[in-house]
Design a protein around this motif. Structure first.
Motif, PDB file in Angstrom:
ATOM      1  N   UNK A 109       0.828  -1.203   0.000  1.00 60.74           N
ATOM      2  CA  UNK A 109       0.000   0.000   0.000  1.00 60.74           C
ATOM      3  C   UNK A 109       0.867   1.259   0.000  1.00 60.74           C
ATOM      4  N   UNK A 110       1.869   1.278   0.878  1.00 59.75           N
ATOM      5  CA  UNK A 110       2.728   2.461   0.980  1.00 59.75           C
ATOM      6  C   UNK A 110       3.591   2.651  -0.265  1.00 59.75           C
ATOM      7  N   UNK A 111       3.985   1.554  -0.885  1.00 61.77           N
ATOM      8  CA  UNK A 111       4.748   1.651  -2.127  1.00 61.77           C
ATOM      9  C   UNK A 111       3.926   2.364  -3.209  1.00 61.77           C
ATOM     10  N   UNK A 112       2.686   1.922  -3.381  1.00 52.37           N
ATOM     11  CA  UNK A 112       1.810   2.518  -4.391  1.00 52.37           C
ATOM     12  C   UNK A 112       1.431   3.944  -4.003  1.00 52.37           C
ATOM     13  N   UNK A 113       1.256   4.181  -2.708  1.00 54.00           N
ATOM     14  CA  UNK A 113       0.913   5.529  -2.218  1.00 54.00           C
ATOM     15  C   UNK A 113       2.011   6.521  -2.612  1.00 54.00           C
ATOM     16  N   UNK A 114       3.256   6.167  -2.325  1.00 55.98           N
ATOM     17  CA  UNK A 114       4.373   7.050  -2.639  1.00 55.98           C
ATOM     18  C   UNK A 114       4.575   7.166  -4.152  1.00 55.98           C
ATOM     19  N   UNK A 115       4.399   6.072  -4.853  1.00 54.77           N
ATOM     20  CA  UNK A 115       4.536   6.078  -6.311  1.00 54.77           C
ATOM     21  C   UNK A 115       3.511   7.025  -6.939  1.00 54.77           C
ATOM     22  N   UNK A 116       2.257   6.919  -6.495  1.00 55.15           N
ATOM     23  CA  UNK A 116       1.195   7.778  -7.036  1.00 55.15           C
ATOM     24  C   UNK A 116       1.470   9.254  -6.759  1.00 55.15           C
ATOM     25  N   UNK A 117       1.828   9.546  -5.519  1.00 60.12           N
ATOM     26  CA  UNK A 117       2.060  10.949  -5.140  1.00 60.12           C
ATOM     27  C   UNK A 117       3.254  11.545  -5.888  1.00 60.12           C
ATOM     28  N   UNK A 118       4.258  10.722  -6.111  1.00 60.37           N
ATOM     29  CA  UNK A 118       5.428  11.198  -6.849  1.00 60.37           C
ATOM     30  C   UNK A 118       5.047  11.584  -8.273  1.00 60.37           C
ATOM     31  N   UNK A 119       3.995  10.946  -8.787  1.00 59.42           N
ATOM     32  CA  UNK A 119       3.544  11.229 -10.150  1.00 59.42           C
ATOM     33  C   UNK A 119       2.377  12.215 -10.182  1.00 59.42           C
ATOM     34  N   UNK A 120       2.130  12.847  -9.057  1.00 56.05           N
ATOM     35  CA  UNK A 120       1.108  13.874  -9.009  1.00 56.05           C
ATOM     36  C   UNK A 120      -0.312  13.367  -8.910  1.00 56.05           C
TER      37      UNK A 120
END
Length: 314
Positions: A227-238
């Motif tokens: 969950x945290x991996x995808x959370x950070x990935x999404x936020x990094x991509x705006x």
């Protein structure tokens, strides 16, 4: 350990909760399911005394619990989740003669629309990262995002995938662990096959029994870590919205809007019946409505002149 009771002596509410947990274990229910029931019972113990004799439990006790939940929780879906857990346990007790039988029902709720990623968000999330500059985790998150959008599999199924579950010869994914416990064979399109072949070159697995997706140490992903991996990935991509299950809804939406078969979708999602799949379609009605407006059949074929009823205008 359960205490012995003389015949005719009632079990307490707390003992009945433990009795049902033991029954769940004997039926080999998943550990996550049993953990869910235990968590739900903690909420029940805030209202019901653990020492309450179960043979004194009546429909009035149930109705009062419904009122208690409605006064303490603002989410109807959460209320129904607690009620379903109680109903399930009480039905077990009724069927085994521990208490009198009476009818129970959950409250009526309006089902919320399924949350999906927008087309713009998908463009950002599915854009391949620069292999020469990105970290392994960012690259892995991209592959995970592509697989979720391509297949619609659940998070738990994703975490249980192993390298050997990919059949490159026949272009399918063997999903061994599912919610219904029935394995799924999901076809993979050419784009996903190419992505997975490249990914395995960077994955550096030692044998085919290694986890397909892992953390930076090569260990199996946990629910929290993924969950945290995808959370950070999404936020990094705006992309401020997040969630792995959101891909499942998005996959279903685009499958339907692109004319995919409902029967095929049901099989791909691993639903036990078409009614469950139909719920996805019903909750995507706003997207379908937009397409209906775009394809205005009356506007194409009907006489565009005003049609007036005979007689005087009111």
């Amino acid at each position: 350990m359960q205490r012995f009771k003389m015949q005719g002596q009632s079990l307490t509410f707390g003992e009945c909760c433990e009795l049902y947990i033991q029954d769940c274990k004997s039926r080999n229910l998943r550990a996550a399911t049993i953990k869910h029931y235990k968590s739900s019972y903690k909420q029940m113990f805030n209202y019901f005394s653990v020492d309450m004799p179960i043979n004194e439990f009546t429909v009035n006790n149930y109705n009062q619990y419904v009122i208690y939940l409605k006064s303490n929780l603002n989410n109807d879906m959460s209320i129904n989740a607690y009620l379903r857990d109680l109903i399930t346990m009480l039905h077990f007790l009724m069927n085994n003669g521990y208490m009198q039988e009476f009818k129970m029902r959950a409250i009526k709720t309006d089902k919320p629309a399924k949350e999906t990623y927008t087309d713009e968000e998908l463009k950002n999330l599915l854009k391949k990262p620069n292999i020469n500059k990105c970290s392994y985790i960012e690259y892995e998150c991209w592959v995970i995002s592509c697989l979720l959008m391509s297949t619609g599999i659940r998070q738990h199924s994703l975490m249980e995938l192993k390298v050997k579950d990919i059949d490159f010869t026949n272009s399918f994914l063997n999903v061994r662990v599912t919610k219904t416990r029935k394995p799924l064979i999901i076809p993979l399109n050419h784009s996903m096959i190419g992505i997975l072949k490249e990914f395995l070159r960077y994955r550096q697995h030692k044998n085919i029994d290694d986890w397909l997706f892992c953390n930076v140490y090569g260990n199996k992903l946990t629910k929290s870590t993924s969950y945290h991996m995808i959370y950070e990935y999404n936020h990094k991509r705006g992309v401020m919205t997040t969630g792995l299950h959101r891909y499942r809804h998005t996959f279903a939406k685009h499958w339907i809007l692109n004319g995919g078969s409902v029967v095929t979708l049901s099989k791909l999602l691993g639903h036990s019946n078409l009614n469950t799949t139909q719920n996805y379609i019903n909750l995507l009605v706003s997207d379908v409505a937009n397409q209906v407006n775009e394809i205005d059949l009356l506007n194409q074929f009907a006489d565009k002149k005003y049609i007036k009823m005979r007689g005087k205008t009111q």
